[in-house]
Design an enzyme around this catalytic site. Structure first.
Site, mmCIF file in Angstrom:
data_model
loop_
_atom_site.group_PDB
_atom_site.id
_atom_site.type_symbol
_atom_site.label_atom_id
_atom_site.label_comp_id
_atom_site.label_asym_id
_atom_site.label_seq_id
_atom_site.Cartn_x
_atom_site.Cartn_y
_atom_site.Cartn_z
ATOM 1 C CD GLU A 176 -2.816 -1.076 2.317
ATOM 2 O OE1 GLU A 176 -2.668 -0.337 3.171
ATOM 3 O OE2 GLU A 176 -3.666 -2.006 2.548
ATOM 4 C CD GLU A 359 -3.810 -5.601 3.919
ATOM 5 O OE1 GLU A 359 -4.549 -5.050 4.041
ATOM 6 O OE2 GLU A 359 -2.253 -5.996 3.927
HETATM 7 O O1 IFM Z 1 -3.925 -3.255 9.619
HETATM 8 C C1 IFM Z 1 -4.294 -2.795 7.811
HETATM 9 C C2 IFM Z 1 -3.169 -3.422 7.175
HETATM 10 O O2 IFM Z 1 -1.822 -3.039 7.511
HETATM 11 C C3 IFM Z 1 -2.522 -3.009 5.913
HETATM 12 N N1 IFM Z 1 -3.875 -3.180 4.522
HETATM 13 C C4 IFM Z 1 -5.453 -2.202 5.425
HETATM 14 C C5 IFM Z 1 -5.202 -3.290 6.403
HETATM 15 C C6 IFM Z 1 -6.888 -2.522 7.972
HETATM 16 O O3 IFM Z 1 -6.668 -1.415 7.828
#
Ligand code: IFM
Length: 453
Positions: A176, A359
């Site tokens: 990210e 994710e």
């Molecule tokens: O916890 C975070 C993760 O580190 C990166 N993506 C989003 C998740 C939830 O906010």
């Protein structure tokens, strides 16, 4: 004892039932490892940021977190017991590279032990090289605002991929970069806590340059596929007005296209210049070609949709639409946006490689009652997102796998430990792990899938 809802799954013909569609769970180093001062680990920007009162809810830090550094073997056993076939974790840069840029053998040994355990259990490891935890000594020299950090990142990628060659199933350079660049350098809610879009634009360029320089180093040392993980979110205009429609296009460019256009078109979206006329990316000749090096896969992290309206100027504001389902984070549950984004990216980027959902998941205020955690909302959330992914695949998107965020409740950055994203509950006093009903529902799905194969 109440019976938990089952996951509502796509029909038997869906690709997610095929054994070659990968199902994994994801975590990140600073969010679970703890042991921040052990075996030569150096401070990261999150240690420094967390030390400033007011930056993190309740004054929480990652110093202990889930104590995964010491409990990794049990955590891998848990992952295997739930039936996952893959695990996405991140390597802590400040744990494995010392201040002189050399490998720290004790830090590397931790990941070797983790990989040994995953190997024993037949779980495919996917390693992210930087999930936001930049070494503080590099921040002291400007961090991602300094072009030299891109070179340091590529050097780290080179060294760690030599040390772990042959051991991982996939390398992910950055997690990210949008959050590192924008939330960390424009909004200031994340480390390093800077607050100007000009910083965000510079930081993003150096993050992506670091990625582009790291890819050939990884490929030279190891055969495992290489990708980058981008977060995206749904964006909908609050109304049909021309102002709100323009605002939505700019928000979409900021949230979703900034990273992906750079990777797959070799350019930054024009809308960013409209949003921040004074912010100029420090692009040198050849940089965009370096950044848009072809990838083996792209990781997509998806959680929610934002409804945006014009701010009356050249920007936008996010509106809190009433009457929609939200999670503990206040994020709107909107699986259709995941499908729509995947289909849009597939059409917009002819060069886009296969996709992994790296994710997806949600936070809820989960409590253990009589040894169980009834996280019904998460079970519904997961099933609805599986359906959205299935629909995207039916429309031609090449999705190869899915990682739930997250294996464990963990340190949710500026929110500390209050927000629980895990499919496994963690009692931070005892470090007791309790699989939530969602974990049991996934386990049952994996068993059904194995029986059908
Ligand atoms: O916890 C975070 C993760 O580190 C990166 N993506 C989003 C998740 C939830 O906010």
């Amino acid at each position: 004892m109440p019976v938990s809802p089952q996951l509502v799954l796509p029909p038997a013909g869906s690709a997610i039932w095929r054994r070659d569609f990968l199902f994994g769970a994801a975590t990140a180093a600073y969010q679970i490892e703890g042991a921040t001062e052990v075996d030569g680990r150096l401070p990261s920007i999150w240690d420094s940021f967390g030390a400033v009162p007011g930056n993190i809810a309740n004054g929480d830090t990652g110093a202990v977190a889930c104590d995964h550094y010491h409990r990794y073997a049990d955590d891998v056993a848990l992952l295997a017991g739930l039936g996952f076939s893959a695990y996405r974790f991140s390597i802590a840069w400040p744990r494995v590279i010392d201040e002189n840029g050399r490998l720290n053998p004790k830090g590397v040994a931790f990941y070797q032990r983790l990989l040994d355990k995953l190997d024993e259990r037949g779980i495919a490891p996917y390693a992210t090289l930087c999930h936001w935890d930049l070494p503080q000594h590099l921040q002291d020299r400007g961090g991602w605002l300094n072009r030299d950090t891109s070179l340091r990142f590529a050097d780290y990628a080179d060294q760690i991929s030599r040390a772990l060659a042959g051991r991982v199933r996939g390398w992910m350079t950055l997690n990210e970069p949008w959050v590192s660049a924008y939330v960390g350098h424009a909004e200031g809610r994340h480390a390093p806590g800077l607050r100007s879009p000009r910083y965000a634009v510079e930081a993003m360029h150096h993050l992506l340059l670091g990625h582009g320089l790291a890819v050939p180093a990884l490929r030279a040392n190891d055969k495992a596929p290489v990708g980058l993980v981008a977060n995206v979110n749904g964006v909908t205009a609050a109304s049909d007005s021309a102002e709100d429609q323009l605002a939505a296009r700019r928000a979409h460019a900021n949230n979703n296209l900034w990273v992906l256009d750079a990777l797959f078109k070799g350019q930054y979206p024009e809308e960013l210049r409209q949003l921040w006329p004074d912010a100029i990316a420090p692009v040198r000749d050849g940089d965009m070609a370096t950044i848009s090096v072809p990838l083996d896969f792209v990781g997509i992290n998806y959680y929610f949709r934002a409804v945006v309206a014009s701010d009356g100027g050249h920007g936008y504001v996010v509106q809190q639409t009433p009457g929609v389902e939200r999670t503990q984070m206040g994020w709107e549950v909107h699986p259709d946006s995941l499908r729509n984004l995947l289909v849009e990216f597939h059409q917009r980027y002819p060069e886009m490689p296969p996709v992994y959902i790296t994710e997806n998941g949600m936070a809820s205020d989960d409590r253990v009652q009589d040894g169980r955690v009834h996280d019904e909302q998460r079970i519904r959330y997961l099933g609805r997102h599986f359906a959205a992914i299935d629909q995207a695949m039916q429309q031609g998107v090449d999705v190869r796998g899915y990682f739930v965020w997250s294996l464990l409740d963990n340190f949710e950055w500026a929110y500390g430990y209050d927000k629980r994203f895990g499919i496994v509950h963690v009692d931070y006093t005892t470090q007791q792990r309790t699989p939530k009903d969602s974990a049991l529902a996934l386990k049952s799905f994996f068993q059904q899938r194995a029986e059908r194969a």
